[in-house]
Design a protein around this motif. Sequence first.
Motif, PDB file in Angstrom:
ATOM      1  N   GLU A 262     -11.092  15.231  -9.402  1.00 24.02           N
ATOM      2  CA  GLU A 262      -9.745  14.649  -9.344  1.00 24.02           C
ATOM      3  C   GLU A 262      -9.788  13.238  -8.793  1.00 24.02           C
ATOM      4  O   GLU A 262      -9.035  12.358  -9.213  1.00 24.02           O
ATOM      5  CB  GLU A 262      -8.829  15.525  -8.488  1.00 24.02           C
ATOM      6  CG  GLU A 262      -8.420  16.827  -9.149  1.00 24.02           C
ATOM      7  CD  GLU A 262      -7.684  16.601 -10.457  1.00 24.02           C
ATOM      8  OE1 GLU A 262      -6.797  15.720 -10.502  1.00 24.02           O
ATOM      9  OE2 GLU A 262      -8.006  17.291 -11.446  1.00 24.02           O
ATOM     10  N   ARG A 263     -10.683  13.019  -7.831  1.00 20.67           N
ATOM     11  CA  ARG A 263     -10.868  11.689  -7.261  1.00 20.67           C
ATOM     12  C   ARG A 263     -11.296  10.698  -8.332  1.00 20.67           C
ATOM     13  O   ARG A 263     -10.766   9.579  -8.427  1.00 20.67           O
ATOM     14  CB  ARG A 263     -11.948  11.777  -6.193  1.00 20.67           C
ATOM     15  CG  ARG A 263     -11.742  10.949  -4.983  1.00 20.67           C
ATOM     16  CD  ARG A 263     -12.922  11.057  -4.043  1.00 20.67           C
ATOM     17  NE  ARG A 263     -13.284   9.733  -3.607  1.00 20.67           N
ATOM     18  CZ  ARG A 263     -12.582   9.036  -2.737  1.00 20.67           C
ATOM     19  NH1 ARG A 263     -11.502   9.534  -2.191  1.00 20.67           N
ATOM     20  NH2 ARG A 263     -12.941   7.821  -2.406  1.00 20.67           N
TER      21      ARG A 263
ATOM     22  N   ARG B 162      -8.567   9.640 -10.618  1.00 18.15           N
ATOM     23  CA  ARG B 162      -7.637   8.685 -10.021  1.00 18.15           C
ATOM     24  C   ARG B 162      -8.264   7.303  -9.879  1.00 18.15           C
ATOM     25  O   ARG B 162      -7.653   6.397  -9.304  1.00 18.15           O
ATOM     26  CB  ARG B 162      -7.174   9.171  -8.645  1.00 18.15           C
ATOM     27  CG  ARG B 162      -6.451  10.499  -8.658  1.00 18.15           C
ATOM     28  CD  ARG B 162      -5.579  10.677  -7.417  1.00 18.15           C
ATOM     29  NE  ARG B 162      -6.267  10.424  -6.181  1.00 18.15           N
ATOM     30  CZ  ARG B 162      -6.967  11.330  -5.512  1.00 18.15           C
ATOM     31  NH1 ARG B 162      -7.089  12.565  -5.997  1.00 18.15           N
ATOM     32  NH2 ARG B 162      -7.550  11.029  -4.375  1.00 18.15           N
TER      33      ARG B 162
ATOM     34  N   THR C 246      -4.529  13.169  -1.940  1.00 19.55           N
ATOM     35  CA  THR C 246      -3.955  12.313  -2.972  1.00 19.55           C
ATOM     36  C   THR C 246      -2.972  11.313  -2.380  1.00 19.55           C
ATOM     37  O   THR C 246      -3.032  10.125  -2.659  1.00 19.55           O
ATOM     38  CB  THR C 246      -3.232  13.173  -4.029  1.00 19.55           C
ATOM     39  OG1 THR C 246      -4.144  14.145  -4.524  1.00 19.55           O
ATOM     40  CG2 THR C 246      -2.733  12.313  -5.162  1.00 19.55           C
TER      41      THR C 246
END
Length: 348
Positions: free
Chosen positions: A79-80, A83, A109
């Motif tokens: 997920e990092r 982003r 987040t």
Amino acid sequence: MKGSVSPAGNNNASRQTSVEMQFDDNNHVQELFGFHHSNLTRLEQLLDVSIHSRGNELVVSGDQATVQDAREVLDGLYERLKRGLEVSRDEVDAAVRMATDKSGKVEDTQLTVHTRNRSISPRSANQAEYFRAIDSNDLVFGEGPAGTGKTYLAVAKAVELLVKGSVDRIILSRPAVEAGEQLGFLPGDMQEKVDPYLRPLYDALYDMLPDAQVVKRLESGEIEVAPLAFMRGRTLSNAFVILDEAQNTTAVQMKMFLTRLGENARMVITGDLSQVDLPRGIRSGLRDAMETLGGVEGIAFVQFTSSDVVRHPLVSRIVKAYDSVEDDRRASAPYEHARFEKKSDDHS
């Protein structure tokens, strides 16, 4: 990203399991796995799991609890990457620390701080709490050992708010010397005398902003780095104010600094009570303030420990070793320790 869990079926390995994971973006997969799968190897070392990869798919095997931790780490790192944030070995270590910290899971987040040079996410539950405290309170105390990110994270938050226009200036301060700011014997003018003591604050600034911007903002007064003695008589408004090494202030100095807080200002006080360099018998202003202000509304206290150390892994072990020896000394000589504490209080 897709995943499925397959528990082992024999009684002797009832807690053994495996999980299959699949990641959609091949570019992100390369970064997630690391050069020569170095990130996966690091996960195997830290979590005692076995990871087998094939293309963009993984099979993670091991103890049920550690496999779940590994899955959480991989999900979070992926997920990092989505982003636009990097995944380095330090980020892998931090993600493992967060996943295995059972005091509370952290969704980073919304806690990620963005500066011109980098994006900074909390690397422990206490660091996440620190970010939340700064967001929610005008005055925050961060106390704990070296290497836990107390000052660095506070400077990051200050730079973010300055760039956004939420504050007009940043003021960074610390006691110029440990035991009274006696600078007269040093060569050079006043700026040359105090700069060596303020260098850690400059280092943090240059890590957050391009060099030219730091110089420009220092010249314009948007960023001010000054010893504690320069704060007397001022009102610090529309500013993000940080006092570093606060354990080396006296109670009088601390009260003076705290009462500088002006309209639309935030203040973060950082220090390590295990490294007080004041003369014996002089009570630390940080300790005094934390005991005095404990019940005051609008003030938050975040206590860091050796588990939050994010420097070289050896630093955490060094801090733990010193803490252990200190605990043993206090246990073996409680009377002497109590007598010293009382003597210190009597002279405060």
